[in-house]
Scaffold this active site. Structure first.
Site, PDB file in Angstrom:
ATOM      1  N   VAL A  17      25.035  47.987 -41.322  1.00 52.78           N
ATOM      2  CA  VAL A  17      24.721  46.693 -40.715  1.00 52.78           C
ATOM      3  C   VAL A  17      23.244  46.598 -40.359  1.00 52.78           C
ATOM      4  CG1 VAL A  17      25.185  45.135 -38.773  1.00 52.78           C
ATOM      5  CG2 VAL A  17      27.061  46.423 -39.825  1.00 52.78           C
ATOM      6  N   ARG A  49      18.414  59.991 -37.978  1.00 52.25           N
ATOM      7  CA  ARG A  49      17.868  60.826 -39.066  1.00 52.25           C
ATOM      8  C   ARG A  49      16.598  60.160 -39.606  1.00 52.25           C
ATOM      9  NH1 ARG A  49      23.346  60.586 -40.008  1.00 52.25           N
ATOM     10  NH2 ARG A  49      23.102  59.064 -41.685  1.00 52.25           N
ATOM     11  N   GLU A 131      28.396  37.964 -31.181  1.00 51.49           N
ATOM     12  CA  GLU A 131      29.258  37.323 -32.176  1.00 51.49           C
ATOM     13  C   GLU A 131      29.809  38.321 -33.184  1.00 51.49           C
ATOM     14  OE1 GLU A 131      31.539  34.825 -33.356  1.00 51.49           O
ATOM     15  OE2 GLU A 131      29.933  33.594 -32.499  1.00 51.49           O
ATOM     16  N   VAL A 134      33.488  40.900 -33.061  1.00 51.81           N
ATOM     17  CA  VAL A 134      34.921  40.618 -33.196  1.00 51.81           C
ATOM     18  C   VAL A 134      35.363  40.368 -34.629  1.00 51.81           C
ATOM     19  CG1 VAL A 134      36.762  39.000 -32.584  1.00 51.81           C
ATOM     20  CG2 VAL A 134      35.178  39.810 -30.837  1.00 51.81           C
ATOM     21  N   ILE A 138      32.560  35.576 -39.232  1.00 53.30           N
ATOM     22  CA  ILE A 138      33.283  34.381 -38.798  1.00 53.30           C
ATOM     23  C   ILE A 138      32.725  33.882 -37.469  1.00 53.30           C
ATOM     24  CG2 ILE A 138      35.531  33.422 -38.219  1.00 53.30           C
ATOM     25  CD1 ILE A 138      36.780  35.728 -39.799  1.00 53.30           C
ATOM     26  N   GLU A 192      37.811  54.012 -43.691  1.00 58.91           N
ATOM     27  CA  GLU A 192      36.986  55.181 -43.415  1.00 58.91           C
ATOM     28  C   GLU A 192      37.736  56.448 -43.820  1.00 58.91           C
ATOM     29  OE1 GLU A 192      33.961  54.996 -42.292  1.00 58.91           O
ATOM     30  OE2 GLU A 192      33.865  52.894 -41.677  1.00 58.91           O
ATOM     31  N   LYS A 207      38.932  44.216 -29.909  1.00 56.71           N
ATOM     32  CA  LYS A 207      38.619  42.820 -30.204  1.00 56.71           C
ATOM     33  C   LYS A 207      39.537  41.871 -29.427  1.00 56.71           C
ATOM     34  CE  LYS A 207      36.937  44.131 -34.783  1.00 56.71           C
ATOM     35  NZ  LYS A 207      37.218  44.166 -36.230  1.00 56.71           N
TER      36      LYS A 207
END
Length: 430
Positions: A17, A49, A131, A134, A138, A192, A207
């Site tokens: 992200v 890192r 924002e 959650v 969206i 994951e 959430k």
């Protein structure tokens, strides 16, 4: 007229992200400046890192000292995408203390300790926007906090985890078992290496806590949310769901009690009618269904995870916070004026689908029906199939409190004619 001095942004974390946030800030710099009314400058990036190659980010911006970065004093906005409770909590409060507003995607921290973060932001006159915490890209938090601020929200129900929705969707459409669907999700990068947070409902529960707090103007912590994972969902459950005209989703459900005096928040698998809008949410997509007194029924749908979608939500918050900085104002803070209690799961009223393994002999159905009646749980439909002395009995109830259903199941297990309880699933969305 545009201000020439840039607003300085510190980025905490540069993973999937964070790297997208940095990329968009660079490639869309002119557009962002035009929308904000001033340029935004990436002033530093804190990472664990430092030797890792990060395309498009000048090496001189990279630091391992996140504390020093947020303490600089010339930082206007801190973007936190490192996740976890610590050191994120300390870094965020330190940012407030040194005059920076914060944009975060940290659902775990907000669900566990959102109240203290709000208090710190208010004390120091800064913004806290989240924002991206959650539902990825969206737009959901801002509509709940602002667009519906004049309405009364009674229920929020949604699919807020893309990994679990992908797995359940594959089980439904291809007939795959849980393990097979999980393997596919892992191979495609949706799950994951350790999927526990997703499949056991921890991610969705965090959430749900955030959504319930905003929707009902009360404090709801992660510990207040009932949580049940979806690892026990089977192909047989989907077959039963199809016979009822339903599918199965892992739902986060936040409800205001009928008398308005309490709220509940829960996460669990549930059967949902195919006619419900959430039933058609496929693959790794998220959707949240909101029921408000004046606005009626609303649904928010889109990609709920991934670098680019989540970064989109982060950048939307960044623009809003930067505009507030220029105006010398702050956006909405915590709204917890109702101080409603959070009721336990036992008080939740819903329908149930119960599959029992029973002896195939006369009187079994009457015994089972008697147990339901004794616990105040009304039966809607019953389906029985038997062969060679063994049978399956599927009972669908009318709406009943969870505590009454739990007592019913405990009593059923004590019957000599009941070999076992194959599955119990709630039925929602009707």
């Amino acid at each position: 007229m545009m201000r020439t001095r840039p607003l300085k942004v510190a980025l905490l974390g540069c993973g999937v992200v964070g790297s997208e946030v940095a990329r968009i800030m660079t490639t869309h710099a002119d557009d962002l400046a035009a929308r904000i009314g001033a340029p935004v400058e990436l002033a530093g990036v804190a990472v664990r890192r430092p030797d890792k190659v990060r395309a498009g980010i000048p090496a001189e911006l990279i630091t391992t000292d996140a504390t020093a970065l947020v303490k600089r004093g010339d930082i206007d906005v801190v973007v936190e995408v490192i996740g976890g409770v610590e050191p994120a909590r300390t870094l965020i409060t330190t940012a407030f203390e040194h005059g920076a507003s914060v944009v975060s995607a940290n659902k775990a921290l907000l669900a566990q300790d959102g109240a203290s973060l709000y208090a710190s932001a208010e004390e120091h006159g800064q913004d806290l926007y989240y924002e991206a915490a959650v539902a990825g890209a969206i737009p959901l938090i801002r509509p709940l906090r602002e667009s519906l601020a004049g309405d009364k929200i009674n229920r929020v129900m949604g699919i807020v985890n893309g990994t679990t929705n992908f797995i359940l969707d594959k089980m439904d459409t291809s007939g795959a078992g849980y393990s097979e669907a999980l393997d596919e999700a892992t191979a495609l990068g949706y799950a994951e290496a350790d999927p526990t947070a997703d499949v056991e409902g921890f991610d969705a529960a965090a959430k749900a806590a955030i959504l319930a707090g905003i929707a009902f103007h009360t404090r709801v912590r992660l510990d207040d949310v009932y949580r049940e994972g979806m690892t026990e969902v089977t192909a047989g459950d989907f077959a039963s769901a199809r016979q009822m005209g339903c599918t199965i989703k892992l739902l986060a459900i936040c409800e205001r009690a009928a008398d308005g005096e309490s709220v509940t928040a829960r996460v669990h698998p549930a059967m949902i009618p195919l006619s419900h809008p959430l039933a058609s949410v496929r693959e790794a997509y998220n959707a949240v269904f909101v029921e408000a007194e004046a606005a009626g029924q609303l649904m928010f749908y889109g990609p709920g995870a991934g670098g680019a979608p989540t970064a989109s939500a982060v950048l939307g918050d960044l623009v809003a916070v930067c505009r507030n900085k220029l105006d010398g104002a702050t956006g909405p803070g915590e709204s917890a004026y109702t101080q409603l209690p959070v009721s336990p799961m036992g008080d939740v009223v819903t329908r149930y689908h119960i599959s029992l393994d029973v002896a195939d002999k006369p009187g079994v159905l009457a015994q089972v029906a008697t147990v339901f009646a004794e616990h105040g749980v009304s039966i809607d439909t019953v389906r029985q199939q038997g062969k060679d002395g063994e049978a399956s009995l599927v009972v669908v109830t009318h709406r009943a409190p969870d505590a009454a259903l739990s007592g019913t199941v405990e009593a059923l297990r004590k019957l000599d004619t009941v070999r076992g309880v194959a599955s119990i699933m709630r039925v929602e969305g009707e």
